[in-house]
Scaffold this motif. Sequence first.
Motif, PDB file in Angstrom:
ATOM      1  N   GLY A  15       0.694  -1.138  -0.012  1.00 18.66           N
ATOM      2  CA  GLY A  15       0.093   0.113   0.035  1.00 18.66           C
ATOM      3  C   GLY A  15       0.892   1.268   0.097  1.00 18.66           C
ATOM      4  O   GLY A  15       2.048   1.126  -0.058  1.00 18.66           O
ATOM      5  N   PRO A  16      -0.028   2.431   0.148  1.00 13.69           N
ATOM      6  CA  PRO A  16       0.854   3.546  -0.016  1.00 13.69           C
ATOM      7  C   PRO A  16       1.608   4.046   1.205  1.00 13.69           C
ATOM      8  O   PRO A  16       1.168   3.473   2.373  1.00 13.69           O
ATOM      9  CB  PRO A  16      -0.079   4.668  -0.539  1.00 13.69           C
ATOM     10  N   ALA A  17       2.158   5.113   1.345  1.00 15.10           N
ATOM     11  CA  ALA A  17       2.784   5.576   2.606  1.00 15.10           C
ATOM     12  C   ALA A  17       1.826   5.982   3.611  1.00 15.10           C
ATOM     13  O   ALA A  17       0.646   6.586   3.322  1.00 15.10           O
ATOM     14  CB  ALA A  17       3.540   7.021   2.365  1.00 15.10           C
ATOM     15  N   ARG A  18       2.140   5.759   4.905  1.00 13.99           N
ATOM     16  CA  ARG A  18       1.327   5.975   6.082  1.00 13.99           C
ATOM     17  C   ARG A  18      -0.048   5.449   6.016  1.00 13.99           C
ATOM     18  O   ARG A  18      -0.943   6.024   6.749  1.00 13.99           O
ATOM     19  CB  ARG A  18       1.266   7.606   6.324  1.00 13.99           C
TER      20      ARG A  18
ATOM     21  N   SER B 257      11.007  -3.202   5.245  1.00 17.35           N
ATOM     22  CA  SER B 257      10.122  -3.111   3.941  1.00 17.35           C
ATOM     23  C   SER B 257      10.916  -3.369   2.848  1.00 17.35           C
ATOM     24  O   SER B 257      12.121  -3.330   2.846  1.00 17.35           O
ATOM     25  CB  SER B 257       9.115  -1.665   4.021  1.00 17.35           C
ATOM     26  N   LEU B 258      10.179  -3.955   2.089  1.00 10.36           N
ATOM     27  CA  LEU B 258      10.724  -4.231   0.658  1.00 10.36           C
ATOM     28  C   LEU B 258      11.270  -2.926  -0.127  1.00 10.36           C
ATOM     29  O   LEU B 258      12.387  -3.146  -0.577  1.00 10.36           O
ATOM     30  CB  LEU B 258      10.011  -4.933  -0.257  1.00 10.36           C
ATOM     31  N   GLY B 259      10.669  -1.829   0.001  1.00 11.79           N
ATOM     32  CA  GLY B 259      10.922  -0.506  -0.702  1.00 11.79           C
ATOM     33  C   GLY B 259      12.359  -0.135   0.031  1.00 11.79           C
ATOM     34  O   GLY B 259      13.168   0.249  -0.942  1.00 11.79           O
ATOM     35  N   THR B 260      12.446  -0.260   1.191  1.00 11.87           N
ATOM     36  CA  THR B 260      13.810   0.450   1.712  1.00 11.87           C
ATOM     37  C   THR B 260      14.925  -0.574   1.348  1.00 11.87           C
ATOM     38  O   THR B 260      16.026  -0.177   1.110  1.00 11.87           O
ATOM     39  CB  THR B 260      13.646   0.002   3.180  1.00 11.87           C
TER      40      THR B 260
ATOM     41  N   ALA C 238       5.391  -3.952   1.818  1.00 13.83           N
ATOM     42  CA  ALA C 238       6.005  -3.107   0.656  1.00 13.83           C
ATOM     43  C   ALA C 238       5.365  -1.899   0.114  1.00 13.83           C
ATOM     44  O   ALA C 238       3.830  -1.897   0.257  1.00 13.83           O
ATOM     45  CB  ALA C 238       5.961  -4.235  -0.429  1.00 13.83           C
ATOM     46  N   GLU C 239       5.965  -1.021  -0.270  1.00 15.24           N
ATOM     47  CA  GLU C 239       5.337   0.339  -0.598  1.00 15.24           C
ATOM     48  C   GLU C 239       4.972   0.128  -2.133  1.00 15.24           C
ATOM     49  O   GLU C 239       5.506  -0.723  -2.780  1.00 15.24           O
ATOM     50  CB  GLU C 239       6.483   1.321  -0.415  1.00 15.24           C
ATOM     51  N   GLU C 240       3.836   0.867  -2.399  1.00 15.38           N
ATOM     52  CA  GLU C 240       3.236   0.934  -3.906  1.00 15.38           C
ATOM     53  C   GLU C 240       3.917   2.212  -4.000  1.00 15.38           C
ATOM     54  O   GLU C 240       3.300   3.439  -3.851  1.00 15.38           O
ATOM     55  CB  GLU C 240       1.742   0.841  -3.692  1.00 15.38           C
ATOM     56  N   THR C 241       4.775   2.227  -5.234  1.00 18.28           N
ATOM     57  CA  THR C 241       5.463   3.541  -5.684  1.00 18.28           C
ATOM     58  C   THR C 241       5.032   3.693  -7.225  1.00 18.28           C
ATOM     59  O   THR C 241       5.221   5.040  -7.652  1.00 18.28           O
ATOM     60  CB  THR C 241       6.896   3.497  -5.442  1.00 18.28           C
TER      61      THR C 241
END
Length: 184
Positions: A14-17, A91-94, A129-132
Amino acid sequence: MTQLFKRRVILVTGPARSGKSEWAESLALRSGKSVIYVATAQTDPNDTEWMERISQHIQRRPSDWQTWEVPVNLAATIQEAKSSSCLLVDSLGTWVANLLEYDRTHWQKILKELLEIVENCDCDVIFVAEETGWGVVPAYPAGRIFRDRLGSLVRQIGAIANPTYLVTAGHVLNLSQLGTPLNP
């Protein structure tokens, strides 16, 4: 606590925060297993805002959870975990950001190894995971590489994971129940 699942891979995206980490933490609590929080972030004492974000995550976690700082060697960490463990990878994004310096060939090797280990691991793994990719295409090469690598990784983990959750605006959707896999 009762164990909700036997060896399982779960993806929370999902998105941030949006509440991703909180939802993942609640799933880990309900696993009935020994939880290991796999922190992919690298600390930077000179960045007070970043350190505050890390502190908020630490304060929210139960004191009996172990924390392993794993900015790079994620595949080996998952491979070494015991079947009695539930790894919460945040997280996967980091993690992807930590590996941006690697060229495409090296990245593909790391990605292949991770996916093979995730498919065959003995422990439970919950990925955050973040959705970017929901915004504009980044104007600079490093941003495009990051977005493309993370998007591809999330899609590939999503193909392995069951369930996959989307958390947005503080609401959780089970995509495994509501959606249809693109390539079944």
